[in-house]
Design a protein around this motif. Structure first.
Motif, PDB file in Angstrom:
ATOM      1  N   LEU A   1       0.827  -1.206   0.000  1.00 11.58           N
ATOM      2  CA  LEU A   1       0.000   0.000   0.000  1.00 11.58           C
ATOM      3  C   LEU A   1       0.863   1.258   0.000  1.00 11.58           C
ATOM      4  O   LEU A   1       0.600   2.216  -0.730  1.00 11.58           O
ATOM      5  N   ARG A   2       1.890   1.252   0.841  1.00 10.48           N
ATOM      6  CA  ARG A   2       2.808   2.395   0.906  1.00 10.48           C
ATOM      7  C   ARG A   2       3.527   2.590  -0.425  1.00 10.48           C
ATOM      8  O   ARG A   2       3.672   3.714  -0.920  1.00 10.48           O
ATOM      9  N   LEU A   3       3.950   1.490  -1.017  1.00  7.72           N
ATOM     10  CA  LEU A   3       4.669   1.553  -2.281  1.00  7.72           C
ATOM     11  C   LEU A   3       3.789   2.130  -3.386  1.00  7.72           C
ATOM     12  O   LEU A   3       4.244   2.958  -4.188  1.00  7.72           O
ATOM     13  N   ARG A   4       2.534   1.713  -3.439  1.00  7.79           N
ATOM     14  CA  ARG A   4       1.612   2.237  -4.456  1.00  7.79           C
ATOM     15  C   ARG A   4       1.409   3.744  -4.290  1.00  7.79           C
ATOM     16  O   ARG A   4       1.419   4.493  -5.269  1.00  7.79           O
ATOM     17  N   LYS A   5       1.252   4.185  -3.043  1.00 10.19           N
ATOM     18  CA  LYS A   5       1.067   5.622  -2.793  1.00 10.19           C
ATOM     19  C   LYS A   5       2.300   6.409  -3.216  1.00 10.19           C
ATOM     20  O   LYS A   5       2.198   7.466  -3.833  1.00 10.19           O
ATOM     21  N   LYS A   6       3.471   5.892  -2.863  1.00  9.67           N
ATOM     22  CA  LYS A   6       4.702   6.580  -3.243  1.00  9.67           C
ATOM     23  C   LYS A   6       4.846   6.653  -4.752  1.00  9.67           C
ATOM     24  O   LYS A   6       5.141   7.722  -5.315  1.00  9.67           O
ATOM     25  N   ALA A   7       4.677   5.504  -5.428  1.00 12.77           N
ATOM     26  CA  ALA A   7       4.867   5.470  -6.877  1.00 12.77           C
ATOM     27  C   ALA A   7       3.869   6.386  -7.573  1.00 12.77           C
ATOM     28  O   ALA A   7       4.224   7.088  -8.534  1.00 12.77           O
ATOM     29  N   ALA A   8       2.618   6.397  -7.092  1.00 17.16           N
ATOM     30  CA  ALA A   8       1.598   7.263  -7.700  1.00 17.16           C
ATOM     31  C   ALA A   8       1.948   8.732  -7.508  1.00 17.16           C
ATOM     32  O   ALA A   8       1.732   9.564  -8.396  1.00 17.16           O
ATOM     33  N   THR A   9       2.514   9.060  -6.347  1.00 17.83           N
ATOM     34  CA  THR A   9       2.909  10.453  -6.083  1.00 17.83           C
ATOM     35  C   THR A   9       4.100  10.858  -6.931  1.00 17.83           C
ATOM     36  O   THR A   9       4.100  11.904  -7.594  1.00 17.83           O
ATOM     37  N   TYR A  10       5.142  10.028  -6.939  1.00 18.05           N
ATOM     38  CA  TYR A  10       6.356  10.365  -7.666  1.00 18.05           C
ATOM     39  C   TYR A  10       6.134  10.351  -9.183  1.00 18.05           C
ATOM     40  O   TYR A  10       6.892  10.991  -9.919  1.00 18.05           O
ATOM     41  N   ALA A  11       5.101   9.628  -9.636  1.00 21.77           N
ATOM     42  CA  ALA A  11       4.834   9.539 -11.076  1.00 21.77           C
ATOM     43  C   ALA A  11       4.183  10.796 -11.625  1.00 21.77           C
ATOM     44  O   ALA A  11       4.108  10.979 -12.841  1.00 21.77           O
ATOM     45  N   GLN A  12       3.714  11.665 -10.736  1.00 19.78           N
ATOM     46  CA  GLN A  12       3.017  12.871 -11.178  1.00 19.78           C
ATOM     47  C   GLN A  12       4.000  13.972 -11.570  1.00 19.78           C
ATOM     48  O   GLN A  12       5.163  13.962 -11.187  1.00 19.78           O
TER      49      GLN A  12
END
Length: 300
Positions: A222-233
């Motif tokens: 869950l943490r990884l998905r949130k990070k990746a989604a944030t950094y991908a923006q």
């Protein structure tokens, strides 16, 4: 902030310390994957003897193999691989120029190195997925210039830039996976009697059950998905995220691909390393030493 510096850390086997390092490595891996995604697949880099320039130098491996060898040769001279959390992809490296540091004895002696598996999976599965958008954009550009067929795809010629990032990703994944040894040693040291019977049997399934924490893995993903989604923006000049930039096709990384990398490969391979380490944890010990180890912790 818990330290990666073994010379300063009082308890290098603290699970809190280990988790903090693994969390920081998540950031490193995500950011490096974003950088690699800017270049096309460039499969020529991963084919043995594909560069006549290297064959002329007597090197028969891939472009990435050569990059790893050259970089790790320098790192070996700077004693990088004397650290207990560093593992090279290259064999026959030179001795350090400097005298080795007097690291505390943390891990039980072992020869476990998962890097061949990491390198193979990375080049065959990770690179094609994370570079898909750049590869398709390259093909569109080539078609507009009249280049069609197989020549449309895969190769943008950025062999040096792409391989430089490849090496950074591989080294980060390697450190993350091999930190499984620290996890195993920490848990074994805390309760050897729980592990010893399954090591002696040996029983891989039982050992894996002892080290597996499903709730920890769920929170990690869950943490990884949130990070990746944030950094991908994308971010505006004021540092605010541009609304829906991760939904309109401009995301800098395939978020699902990052999560699947961890869920389907990094986590399972780390567990394999953890179990392999445990299976060798009693190597060279006498029956009396093993009994004493279990009894001492039970009485403590």
């Amino acid at each position: 902030m818990l330290s990666q510096n073994f010379m300063l850390e009082k308890d290098p086997l603290s699970l809190e310390r280990i988790r903090s390092i693994l969390v920081r490595l998540e950031d490193t891996i995500i950011f490096d994957l974003i950088e690699r995604a800017q270049f096309a697949h460039n499969p020529r880099m991963y084919i043995r003897s594909a560069f006549p320039e290297l064959k002329a130098k007597g090197f028969e491996g891939t472009w990435l193999d050569w990059f790893l060898k050259e970089i790790e040769t320098f790192h070996a001279k700077a004693r990088r691989y004397t650290s207990p959390d560093e593992y090279p992809f290259t064999s026959d490296l030179p001795e350090p120029v400097l005298e080795p540091l007097n690291f505390p004895k943390i891990l039980y002696p072992n020869n476990i190195n998962a890097n061949p598996s990491i390198l193979s999976f990375y080049t065959r599965s990770i690179v094609p997925r994370i570079t898909r958008r750049a590869t398709l954009a390259l093909a569109a550009t080539k078609r507009s210039n009249g280049i069609i067929g197989d020549d449309e795809y895969e190769d943008d010629g950025n062999y040096g830039s792409a391989a430089t990032i490849d090496v950074e990703i591989l080294q980060a994944i390697s450190k993350r996976v091999h930190y499984g040894k620290f996890v195993s040693e920490s848990k074994f040291s805390a309760a050897p009697a729980a592990f010893i019977p399954h090591i002696l049997t040996p029983n891989r399934a039982a050992l894996e059950a002892l080290i597996t924490k499903p709730e920890v893995e769920r929170k990690l993903l869950l943490r990884l998905r949130k990070k990746a989604a944030t950094y991908a923006q994308d971010f505006n000049p004021d540092g605010d995220t541009i609304a829906n930039s991760h939904l309109n096709g401009s995301a800098k990384i395939d978020v699902d691909g990052v999560v699947e990398l961890y869920e389907n490969y990094i986590i399972p391979l780390t567990k394999e390393v953890e179990v392999d380490y445990l299976l060798h944890r009693l190597d060279g010990m006498t029956e009396e030493e093993i009994d004493s180890l279990g009894d001492a912790k039970q009485c403590a």
